[in-house]
Design a protein around this motif. Structure first.
Motif, short mmCIF file in Angstrom:
data_model
loop_
_atom_site.label_atom_id
_atom_site.label_comp_id
_atom_site.label_asym_id
_atom_site.label_seq_id
_atom_site.Cartn_x
_atom_site.Cartn_y
_atom_site.Cartn_z
N GLN A 90 0.84 -1.20 0.00
CA GLN A 90 0.00 0.00 0.00
C GLN A 90 0.87 1.25 0.00
N ASN A 91 1.87 1.26 0.87
CA ASN A 91 2.80 2.37 0.95
C ASN A 91 4.01 2.06 0.07
N LEU A 92 4.39 3.01 -0.76
CA LEU A 92 5.50 2.79 -1.69
C LEU A 92 6.78 2.44 -0.94
N GLU A 93 7.50 1.45 -1.45
CA GLU A 93 8.74 0.98 -0.83
C GLU A 93 9.89 1.14 -1.81
N LEU A 94 10.06 2.34 -2.33
CA LEU A 94 11.09 2.59 -3.33
C LEU A 94 12.38 3.10 -2.68
N PHE A 95 13.48 2.97 -3.42
CA PHE A 95 14.74 3.58 -3.02
C PHE A 95 14.79 4.96 -3.67
N ASN A 96 14.42 5.98 -2.90
CA ASN A 96 14.16 7.30 -3.46
C ASN A 96 15.36 7.94 -4.13
#
Length: 257
Positions: A90-96
């Protein structure tokens, strides 16, 4: 409607409780290969908890989970990618601070023996062509070297999907992929997921509240309420089910959505 086949994923009599609260009770679902199967229900119905059991983040109190006939109920979550199971959250789990390409490269970890640092610095050539295909397939071609933090929300959602595809999954678990998207972005997601299932034979199980997407792309829909399955069938069957209308959809949504 695809013909019924041996399920790729079977959840049998799943029950999980936290303290004295039963979150999911005696839940079963069978997901046929190459189909899109939606899991819907009100907030707190147990949908994400079920996902977390399937992806092995939670251990159920009872029941079992079978993937391609193999009992995976007790396997660690780290084994899922190797089996061909990928998921989004649900919550984005990206390497920003990493680029689109680098985020997808990390998703391909189970196909590359090098360390994370070596992968990012060397960019293995045997994966480059595959990653480029995924980038183009998900509409991210113009953002290949853009950091994830500089993407708009819709493209960040596509990037999370692209990273999951880099695992080369047979089963894709999507937790609210359309949440926060605009109508145009939902239409793009609709076309992409449909193409992945119909053309590539990818099996997709998604949790979703956006009924526009659910009713458009799903082969089957399962409805949870208070941790219990209350209905299952085609989108049209579920949409007109009185128990579903009362518990979740509401009369107007059931008629029009």
């Amino acid at each position: 409607m695809p013909e019924l086949r041996t399920p790729l994923l079977s959840v049998e009599n799943l029950t999980i409780a936290f303290g004295g609260l039963v979150a999911v009770r005696d839940f079963s679902i069978a997901v046929a290969p190459g189909t899109i199967h939606a899991l819907i229900g009100p907030n707190g119905a147990g949908k994400s908890t079920t996902f977390n059991c399937i992806s092995r983040l939670y251990r159920p109190n009872a029941g079992r989970i079978l993937f391609d006939g193999q009992d995976i109920t007790r396997l660690p979550s780290s084994a899922m990618a190797g089996l061909g199971i990928a998921r989004s959250f649900q919550n984005l789990e990206l390497f920003n601070e990493l680029t689109v390409y680098e985020n997808i490269l990390i998703g391909a970890h189970c196909h590359c023996g090098a360390s994370l640092r070596d992968r990012l610095s060397a960019r293995p050539p045997h994966l480059a062509a595959e990653i480029d295909r995924i980038i183009e397939r998900t509409g991210l071609g113009a953002y290949r070297e853009t950091k994830a933090c500089n993407l708009d929300f819709g493209h960040q959602k596509l990037l999370e999907l692209a990273r999951a595809l880099a695992i080369r999954p047979r089963l894709l678990l999507l937790d609210e992929p359309a949440a926060g998207l605009r109508n145009r972005e939902i239409a793009i997601l609709d076309g992409l997921l449909t193409d992945l299932a119909r053309r590539d034979g990818l099996t997709i199980l998604l949790v979703e509240h956006v009924m526009q997407l659910v009713m458009s792309i799903s082969d089957r829909v399962t409805v949870l309420n208070f941790g219990t399955k209350i209905a299952e069938g085609t989108p049209q069957e579920v949409k007109s089910n009185p128990a579903v209308v009362e518990a979740y959809l509401g009369k107007e949504t059931a008629l029009h959505g």
